[in-house]
Scaffold this motif. Structure first.
Motif, PDB file in Angstrom:
ATOM      1  N   LEU A 225      12.287  -2.617  -0.052  1.00 40.09           N
ATOM      2  CA  LEU A 225      11.747  -1.858   1.089  1.00 40.09           C
ATOM      3  C   LEU A 225      10.229  -1.750   1.028  1.00 40.09           C
ATOM      4  N   PRO A 226       9.585  -1.659   2.202  1.00 45.69           N
ATOM      5  CA  PRO A 226       8.144  -1.383   2.186  1.00 45.69           C
ATOM      6  C   PRO A 226       7.899  -0.001   1.582  1.00 45.69           C
ATOM      7  N   LEU A 227       6.782   0.152   0.905  1.00 49.32           N
ATOM      8  CA  LEU A 227       6.508   1.394   0.176  1.00 49.32           C
ATOM      9  C   LEU A 227       5.759   2.412   1.029  1.00 49.32           C
ATOM     10  N   ALA A 228       6.071   3.683   0.780  1.00 51.95           N
ATOM     11  CA  ALA A 228       5.308   4.766   1.424  1.00 51.95           C
ATOM     12  C   ALA A 228       3.994   4.933   0.668  1.00 51.95           C
ATOM     13  N   MET A 229       2.888   4.993   1.407  1.00 50.95           N
ATOM     14  CA  MET A 229       1.561   5.086   0.791  1.00 50.95           C
ATOM     15  C   MET A 229       0.927   6.444   1.125  1.00 50.95           C
ATOM     16  N   ASN A 230       0.024   6.893   0.271  1.00 53.48           N
ATOM     17  CA  ASN A 230      -0.700   8.131   0.575  1.00 53.48           C
ATOM     18  C   ASN A 230      -1.962   7.805   1.389  1.00 53.48           C
ATOM     19  N   ASP A 231      -2.744   8.835   1.734  1.00 56.78           N
ATOM     20  CA  ASP A 231      -3.867   8.554   2.632  1.00 56.78           C
ATOM     21  C   ASP A 231      -5.013   7.814   1.934  1.00 56.78           C
ATOM     22  N   GLN A 232      -4.853   7.568   0.638  1.00 52.91           N
ATOM     23  CA  GLN A 232      -5.844   6.708  -0.028  1.00 52.91           C
ATOM     24  C   GLN A 232      -5.330   5.274  -0.200  1.00 52.91           C
ATOM     25  N   GLY A 233      -4.203   5.014   0.461  1.00 53.59           N
ATOM     26  CA  GLY A 233      -3.648   3.656   0.389  1.00 53.59           C
ATOM     27  C   GLY A 233      -2.972   3.369  -0.934  1.00 53.59           C
ATOM     28  N   GLN A 234      -2.585   4.423  -1.676  1.00 55.92           N
ATOM     29  CA  GLN A 234      -1.863   4.196  -2.945  1.00 55.92           C
ATOM     30  C   GLN A 234      -0.385   4.489  -2.739  1.00 55.92           C
ATOM     31  N   LYS A 235       0.442   3.794  -3.514  1.00 53.63           N
ATOM     32  CA  LYS A 235       1.885   4.038  -3.476  1.00 53.63           C
ATOM     33  C   LYS A 235       2.170   5.480  -3.882  1.00 53.63           C
ATOM     34  N   LEU A 236       3.094   6.156  -3.170  1.00 52.75           N
ATOM     35  CA  LEU A 236       3.443   7.520  -3.586  1.00 52.75           C
ATOM     36  C   LEU A 236       4.083   7.444  -4.967  1.00 52.75           C
ATOM     37  N   SER A 237       3.553   8.199  -5.895  1.00 50.07           N
ATOM     38  CA  SER A 237       4.124   8.223  -7.240  1.00 50.07           C
ATOM     39  C   SER A 237       3.620   9.480  -7.927  1.00 50.07           C
ATOM     40  N   LYS A 238       4.258   9.769  -9.036  1.00 53.25           N
ATOM     41  CA  LYS A 238       3.836  10.959  -9.776  1.00 53.25           C
ATOM     42  C   LYS A 238       2.375  10.806 -10.213  1.00 53.25           C
ATOM     43  N   GLN A 239       2.023   9.587 -10.661  1.00 55.38           N
ATOM     44  CA  GLN A 239       0.646   9.339 -11.127  1.00 55.38           C
ATOM     45  C   GLN A 239      -0.351   9.617 -10.014  1.00 55.38           C
ATOM     46  N   ASN A 240       0.046   9.315  -8.771  1.00 61.89           N
ATOM     47  CA  ASN A 240      -0.870   9.535  -7.651  1.00 61.89           C
ATOM     48  C   ASN A 240      -0.645  10.903  -6.996  1.00 61.89           C
ATOM     49  N   LEU A 241      -0.014  11.780  -7.743  1.00 61.45           N
ATOM     50  CA  LEU A 241       0.182  13.174  -7.328  1.00 61.45           C
ATOM     51  C   LEU A 241       0.972  13.322  -6.026  1.00 61.45           C
ATOM     52  N   ALA A 242       2.000  12.497  -5.879  1.00 56.84           N
ATOM     53  CA  ALA A 242       2.882  12.657  -4.706  1.00 56.84           C
ATOM     54  C   ALA A 242       3.537  14.027  -4.795  1.00 56.84           C
ATOM     55  N   GLN A 243       3.696  14.665  -3.642  1.00 55.90           N
ATOM     56  CA  GLN A 243       4.289  16.011  -3.650  1.00 55.90           C
ATOM     57  C   GLN A 243       5.792  15.938  -3.884  1.00 55.90           C
ATOM     58  N   ALA A 244       6.306  16.907  -4.631  1.00 57.66           N
ATOM     59  CA  ALA A 244       7.758  17.012  -4.790  1.00 57.66           C
ATOM     60  C   ALA A 244       8.349  17.340  -3.415  1.00 57.66           C
ATOM     61  N   LEU A 245       9.545  16.812  -3.137  1.00 53.67           N
ATOM     62  CA  LEU A 245      10.188  17.109  -1.852  1.00 53.67           C
ATOM     63  C   LEU A 245      10.403  18.613  -1.727  1.00 53.67           C
ATOM     64  N   ASP A 246      10.025  19.162  -0.588  1.00 52.43           N
ATOM     65  CA  ASP A 246      10.224  20.594  -0.343  1.00 52.43           C
ATOM     66  C   ASP A 246      11.629  20.760   0.249  1.00 52.43           C
ATOM     67  N   LEU A 247      12.559  21.185  -0.599  1.00 56.88           N
ATOM     68  CA  LEU A 247      13.968  21.162  -0.208  1.00 56.88           C
ATOM     69  C   LEU A 247      14.295  22.157   0.903  1.00 56.88           C
ATOM     70  N   SER A 248      13.378  23.116   1.150  1.00 57.01           N
ATOM     71  CA  SER A 248      13.637  24.052   2.267  1.00 57.01           C
ATOM     72  C   SER A 248      13.416  23.336   3.599  1.00 57.01           C
ATOM     73  N   LYS A 249      12.816  22.125   3.534  1.00 58.90           N
ATOM     74  CA  LYS A 249      12.586  21.366   4.789  1.00 58.90           C
ATOM     75  C   LYS A 249      13.408  20.080   4.785  1.00 58.90           C
ATOM     76  N   ALA A 250      14.596  20.131   4.172  1.00 57.78           N
ATOM     77  CA  ALA A 250      15.388  18.904   4.027  1.00 57.78           C
ATOM     78  C   ALA A 250      15.635  18.185   5.372  1.00 57.78           C
ATOM     79  N   PRO A 251      16.066  18.878   6.438  1.00 57.71           N
ATOM     80  CA  PRO A 251      16.342  18.142   7.692  1.00 57.71           C
ATOM     81  C   PRO A 251      15.092  17.451   8.241  1.00 57.71           C
ATOM     82  N   GLU A 252      13.947  18.156   8.185  1.00 58.12           N
ATOM     83  CA  GLU A 252      12.706  17.566   8.727  1.00 58.12           C
ATOM     84  C   GLU A 252      12.305  16.334   7.906  1.00 58.12           C
ATOM     85  N   LEU A 253      12.409  16.447   6.588  1.00 57.68           N
ATOM     86  CA  LEU A 253      12.030  15.317   5.730  1.00 57.68           C
ATOM     87  C   LEU A 253      12.960  14.123   5.934  1.00 57.68           C
TER      88      LEU A 253
END
Ligand code: GLU
Length: 298
Positions: A225-253
């Protein structure tokens, strides 16, 4: 070599999986992989399994296994078998190594990272040294041979492992079983037929195909699959400080993940209902091609 019958292998016409590594909490990129692997399996009346890839103990991020399991529940994914944890299966990987050793397909390697320097391609220095396996890294022999596969999204992908990589590590000197070995053995033992995952793993696939061939395992179908990138053009990952999924917004996410995959919109509802709708509408021709999504995510 004949397949290693370490465990009873189920056989289904489509079995897919989601195989997160607990190196950080689940983020939006992992959600996209979970949704795509789930919808593709269910749209083919297939099974969907979950496997936690936690052999690399030093890289496990505290609490992330729990976050993965809680997230899967919050998004109401239904797994078709009990979730497996690779750290509980080390004896299985060891038995596969024993078998490869008997066949003369692997060898011990004493080269340290320092000795190898910046060489990306391993020159086979220890191949014929016949070193004792105790406390050494273990490498599998590769051949001067083109390995190709036809990815369902990325098209034809080929590599000559000897030219591009050299003999690669299956077990590290510190005793950690490498991802490449564990993933191939477990895909086989779980009866996986279809792999749907992020395109950051595209270049690993020829190694896995090679190992599968050595072990006599059936071929798999791949979709990267194509990768989700952050606004700096980096792959979302823990190293790039991707946010943990906010489970209270599960339907929206979930709605956003389905949209990111180019699929028709689903109505906001309980995740279970949204997933059913996404499965009914699933169409891989609508998934954006290429290795990166054009949207920017957190
Ligand atoms: N455990 C790997 C990861 O989280 C995925 C492995 C796979 O899907 O083959 O990146």
């Amino acid at each position: 070599m004949t397949a290693v019958a370490t465990q009873e292998k189920p056989s289904f016409s489509y079995s897919g999986r989601f195989a997160p590594s607990p190196t950080g909490p689940l983020h939006f990129g992992s959600l996209i992989t979970a949704v795509a692997s789930y919808c593709d399996a269910k749209a083919h009346q297939g099974k969907w399994l979950v496997r936690v890839e936690d052999t690399d103990i030093p890289r496990i991020y505290p609490g992330s296994e729990e976050h993965i399991l809680t997230s899967l529940e919050a998004f109401q994914f239904e797994t078709d078998a009990e979730i497996i944890f690779q750290k509980n299966r080390l004896d299985i990987y060891e038995s596969v190594l024993d078998q490869l050793k008997k066949e003369g397909l692997i060898y011990a390697c004493q080269c340290t990272r320092k000795m190898l320097g910046s060489n990306a391609i391993y020159a086979g220095t220890c191949r014929n040294l016949n070193l004792d396996f105790q406390d050494q890294a273990i490498r599998v022999k590769v051949k001067d041979q083109q390995i190709c596969f036809d990815d369902r999204l990325q098209g034809l992908h080929c590599s000559n492992l000897q030219h591009d990589l050299g003999d690669f590590v299956l077990k590290r000197r510190d005793g950690i079983i490498n991802y490449q070995l564990a993933v191939v053995v477990d895909d086989y033992l779980q009866g996986i037929t279809h792999v749907v995952r992020g395109s950051d793993l595209l270049d690993n696939t020829e190694r896995q195909i090679w190992l599968g061939e050595l072990l006599g395992y059936p071929k798999l179908s791949y979709m990267h699959l194509p990768l989700a990138m952050n606004d700096q053009g980096q792959k979302l990952s823990k190293q790039n400080l991707a946010q943990a999924l906010d489970l209270s917004k599960a339907p929206e996410l979930l709605q956003q993940a389905i949209q990111a995959l180019g699929q028709p919109n689903v109505d906001l509802d309980r995740p279970e209902v949204m997933l059913k709708q996404a499965v009914a509408q699933w169409n891989i021709d609508l998934i954006p091609h290429g290795q990166e999504l054009s949207g920017r995510y957190l």
